[in-house]
Design a protein around this motif. Structure first.
Motif, mmCIF file in Angstrom:
data_model
loop_
_atom_site.group_PDB
_atom_site.id
_atom_site.type_symbol
_atom_site.label_atom_id
_atom_site.label_comp_id
_atom_site.label_asym_id
_atom_site.label_seq_id
_atom_site.Cartn_x
_atom_site.Cartn_y
_atom_site.Cartn_z
ATOM 1 N N ASP A 48 27.663 16.928 4.182
ATOM 2 C CA ASP A 48 26.186 17.392 3.678
ATOM 3 C C ASP A 48 25.319 16.139 2.763
ATOM 4 O O ASP A 48 24.532 16.583 2.326
ATOM 5 N N GLY A 49 26.369 15.063 2.164
ATOM 6 C CA GLY A 49 25.820 14.176 1.415
ATOM 7 C C GLY A 49 26.112 14.536 -0.203
ATOM 8 O O GLY A 49 25.982 13.460 -0.919
ATOM 9 N N SER A 50 26.675 15.619 -0.478
ATOM 10 C CA SER A 50 27.145 15.926 -1.841
ATOM 11 C C SER A 50 28.400 15.555 -1.976
ATOM 12 O O SER A 50 29.237 15.048 -1.002
ATOM 13 N N THR A 51 28.950 15.381 -3.156
ATOM 14 C CA THR A 51 30.525 14.999 -3.473
ATOM 15 C C THR A 51 31.538 16.147 -3.563
ATOM 16 O O THR A 51 30.901 17.371 -3.895
ATOM 17 N N ASP A 52 32.899 15.911 -3.659
ATOM 18 C CA ASP A 52 33.716 17.021 -3.677
ATOM 19 C C ASP A 52 33.516 17.557 -5.116
ATOM 20 O O ASP A 52 33.683 18.609 -5.314
ATOM 21 N N LYS A 70 21.710 30.687 -6.861
ATOM 22 C CA LYS A 70 21.009 29.387 -6.098
ATOM 23 C C LYS A 70 21.254 28.102 -7.045
ATOM 24 O O LYS A 70 20.838 28.560 -8.296
ATOM 25 N N VAL A 71 21.918 27.169 -6.896
ATOM 26 C CA VAL A 71 22.159 26.075 -7.703
ATOM 27 C C VAL A 71 22.227 24.945 -7.031
ATOM 28 O O VAL A 71 22.395 24.679 -5.883
ATOM 29 N N THR A 72 21.649 23.821 -7.800
ATOM 30 C CA THR A 72 21.749 22.402 -7.137
ATOM 31 C C THR A 72 22.541 21.767 -8.362
ATOM 32 O O THR A 72 22.277 21.789 -9.449
ATOM 33 N N VAL A 73 23.528 20.905 -7.729
ATOM 34 C CA VAL A 73 24.609 20.285 -8.609
ATOM 35 C C VAL A 73 24.332 18.669 -8.470
ATOM 36 O O VAL A 73 24.523 18.492 -7.217
ATOM 37 N N THR A 74 24.445 18.203 -9.547
ATOM 38 C CA THR A 74 24.720 16.622 -9.645
ATOM 39 C C THR A 74 25.465 16.228 -10.512
ATOM 40 O O THR A 74 25.267 16.335 -11.808
ATOM 41 N N CYS A 75 26.740 15.451 -10.221
ATOM 42 C CA CYS A 75 27.642 14.979 -11.177
ATOM 43 C C CYS A 75 27.363 13.594 -11.280
ATOM 44 O O CYS A 75 27.435 12.708 -10.330
#
Length: 83
Positions: A48-52, A70-75
């Motif tokens: 889906d384009g996100s990372t593990d 509902k969350v959107t996560v960026t590491c």
């Protein structure tokens, strides 16, 4: 960078010294220079384009707070030795 182990910490140290001494700060461990920079990439990319790592954060948030939140996560990898 401590999450990347000794290699990650060494790279931050060596790049920092190189930048102040006008030396070679090319990345070896990370895809881009980590000294004085943040890198929006930790772990492996998923379909889906996100990372593990981002998926882990999302899963933990749902587990700890509310399965329906509902969350959107960026590491991002941050240039500190230990945080």
């Amino acid at each position: 960078v401590s999450g990347a182990g000794k290699e990650g910490m060494d790279e931050l140290w060596n790049q920092t010294k190189a930048i102040y001494g006008l030396g070679d700060a090319r990345p070896k461990k990370f895809p881009k220079q980590i000294a004085f920079n943040v890198i929006p990439y930790i772990g492996s990319f998923l379909e889906d384009g996100s990372t593990d790592e981002e998926q882990k954060m999302s899963d933990e948030t749902h587990k700890m707070l509310d399965p329906d939140i509902k969350v959107t996560v960026t590491c991002v990898r941050v240039p500190v030795f230990v945080g």
